[in-house]
Design a protein around this motif. Structure first.
Motif: not given
Length: 456
Positions: A6-34
Motif C-alpha cells: 500500500g502507500p508508504q506515506a506517513p500515517s497522518f498524511i494518509q489519514m488526511f487524504q482519506f478524510i478530505v477525498n476518500p474516493l480519490s484514495v480508493l480509486e488510486k489504490c485500486a488502480k495501483r495495487y488491485g
C-alpha cells in the motif's frame, strides 16, 4: 506480520487524504495495487474489493471475523452507545432481533401511505416557474417520513422542535470533510461552550434526547395498541429473556434509524433526480413505465417496476452513499486474495471500488440503468446496503421510499435541471454526497392520470 502492499506515506498524511477525498484514495489504490492493499489510518487497515473475498468475509461474518467496536467509534456521537451499530456479539444479535419485526415486508407496506402523503405535502410547496434545491427538498421529505413512520410524531410543538433540532444536529455531525474530522478524532470533541461547534452539537443532542424521552414516557403512561410506528413496535418488543428496551436504548435506536435512514436516502434521491434529468432518454423511458400505472396500482407493483428498479440500482451503484462496509477484525487465520492474514488484522470491504470494477460494470463512470436489466449481480458484486450480519436493517424501507417518492414526483411534475454540468461526489461526514447544490426548475404540472392519489 506482513500485510498487503500500500502507500508508504506517513500515517497522518494518509489519514488526511482519506478524510478530505476518500474516493480519490480508493480509486488510486485500486488502480495501483488491485483487489487488496493496506492503508495506514491511525493503524494499518486492509482494503478489499474482490467479490469472492467479500463473499468469504460476509458469509463467515460471525465465525472468522468480528466487528470491533472501536471501528464504529465515529458513529457514537450521533447514534449513542446503545445503537445496534455500536453493539457487537450477543448484544448486537439482541438489538437486531428486536428491530427486525419493524422492517418486515408486511410492516414496510404500511409505511407506503406515509411516504406518499409526505411527498405530496412537500411537493405542494414547490411553485411552478420557480427553482428549488433538490437536496433540501429530499431532506424535507425523508425527515418527515422518519418523524411519522419511525418516531410516530405527526404535529405539535414537540414535532416541530424535534424536526428542526434533528436537521441541525445531523448537519453539525458532519456535512463536510472538516466537520467529519470532529467525528473521526475524539481529541477535537471539546465542549468550549454553547457557541463552540462541538458545544452546540452536544446541547442540541441533549435536547433531542430529552424530547424523545418525554415522548417515550408519555406512551408508557398511556399505551395505544393501534399505533403502527416503529417506536411503538420497539416499545412493545421483548428479547428472548422477556426484557424490553430501556428509554436510552430506544432513543439510541431511533437516532440510528434517523441518521442511517434520513441523510442516506435523501442523498440517493438527490442523485437519482440529477441523473434522470441529466439524460433525457432515461427520463423518457422511466416516464413511459410510470405512466402505465393505473388507479388500482399498489405499492408492491411500483416496487417491482423493472426500469424504476434499474434506475435506483444504478444510482446506488455509481456513487454509493456509504463507500465502505463496516470494519471487520480477523479472528482466525484466513487467506484472502492470495494473502495470509493473521488474527487481529483490520479489514474494510470497499463498496465503492467493487461498484467501479470494469470487469463487472463496463464503463463504470457512465450512468447506464440498462446494466441492471441485462444481468443480475450477486450480493457481493452489488452491495450498497452492506452485507452479512451488518446488512442495513432498513434496506427494504429505503428502496420502497426511493421508488415511491420518485414515482410521485415524476408523474406529477415536469422538472428541469438549472445547471446540466457535471457533479462529483465528495465526503459528507461519514458518508458521501454531491459536491455542490443541485437546483431544479418546476416547469409545470404533468397532465397525466391522478392514479397515485389513490394508491394504497
Amino acid at each position: 506480520m506482513k500485510l498487503p502492499n500500500g502507500p508508504q506515506a506517513p500515517s497522518f498524511i494518509q489519514m488526511f487524504q482519506f478524510i478530505v477525498n476518500p474516493l480519490s484514495v480508493l480509486e488510486k489504490c485500486a488502480k495501483r495495487y488491485g483487489d487488496i492493499y493496506t492503508l495506514n489510518l491511525k493503524s494499518p487497515v486492509v482494503f478489499i474489493s474482490n467479490p469472492q473475498a467479500l463473499q468469504h468475509i460476509l458469509t463467515n461474518d460471525t465465525k472468522d471475523f468480528s466487528v470491533p467496536s472501536e471501528g464504529n467509534k465515529p458513529f457514537e456521537p450521533l447514534m449513542g452507545k446503545h445503537s445496534v451499530i455500536m453493539a457487537s456479539g450477543n448484544a448486537h444479535r439482541r438489538q437486531r432481533q428486536l428491530l427486525m419485526p419493524s422492517f418486515h415486508g408486511d410492516r414496510i407496506r404500511c409505511y407506503g401511505e406515509v411516504i406518499n402523503r409526505v411527498t405530496s405535502q412537500i411537493m405542494s410547496q414547490w411553485e411552478v416557474g420557480k427553482q428549488f434545491s433538490v437536496r433540501d427538498g429530499m431532506q424535507a421529505i425523508t425527515m418527515r417520513v422518519i418523524m411519522q413512520a419511525v418516531f410516530g410524531i405527526y404535529e405539535g410543538d414537540r414535532a416541530t422542535e424535534l424536526e428542526k433540532l434533528l436537521g441541525s444536529m445531523l448537519d453539525a455531525g458532519g456535512s463536510s470533510p472538516l466537520k467529519a474530522a470532529f467525528l473521526i478524532f475524539p481529541v477535537l470533541q471539546k465542549d468550549l461552550g454553547a457557541k463552540s461547534y462541538w458545544g452546540n452539537f452536544l446541547r442540541e443532542r441533549e435536547r433531542v434526547y430529552q424530547l424523545l424521552n418525554d415522548e417515550i414516557e408519555e406512551r408508557r403512561a398511556s399505551p395505544d395498541d393501534s399505533r403502527t410506528d416503529v417506536l411503538s413496535m420497539l416499545m412493545a418488543a421483548r428479547d428472548e429473556n422477556g426484557e424490553a428496551m430501556t428509554n436510552v436504548e430506544l432513543s439510541d435506536e431511533l437516532m440510528t434509524l434517523l441518521t442511517a435512514g434520513h441523510e442516506t436516502t435523501a442523498t440517493a434521491l438527490t442523485w437519482a433526480l440529477y441523473w434522470i434529468h441529466k439524460f433525457p432518454e432515461v427520463r423518457e423511458k422511466l416516464l413511459a413505465e410510470l405512466d402505465n400505472l393505473n388507479e388500482n396500482t399498489d405499492f408492491s407493483t411500483i416496487n417491482k417496476l423493472p426500469y424504476l428498479n434499474a434506475v435506483c440500482n444504478e444510482t446506488l451503484r455509481i456513487y454509493p452513499v456509504g463507500i465502505l462496509l463496516f470494519q471487520r477484525k480477523v479472528e482466525k487465520p484466513v487467506s484472502l486474495c492470495g494473502h495470509d492474514l493473521e488474527p487481529g488484522t483490520l479489514l474494510y470491504g470497499s463498496i465503492y471500488s467493487v461498484h467501479q470494477r470494469e470487469d463487472l460494470y463496463p464503463e463504470p463512470k457512465k450512468f447506464k440503468p440498462e446494466r441492471f436489466l441485462e444481468r443480475q449481480f450477486s450480493p457481493y458484486e452489488f452491495i450498497p446496503f452492506g452485507g452479512g450480519a451488518r446488512r442495513c436493517i432498513g434496506m427494504a424501507l429505503a428502496q420502497l421510499e426511493m421508488k415511491l417518492i420518485l414515482t410521485k414526483i415524476l408523474k406529477n411534475l415536469d422538472l428541469d435541471l438549472i445547471d446540466n454540468g457535471e457533479i462529483k461526489p465528495q465526503r459528507r461526514g461519514l458518508v458521501t454526497g454531491p459536491n455542490r447544490p443541485i437546483q431544479m426548475l418546476v416547469k409545470g404540472k404533468r397532465a397525466v392520470n391522478r392514479s397515485l392519489e389513490t394508491v394504497g
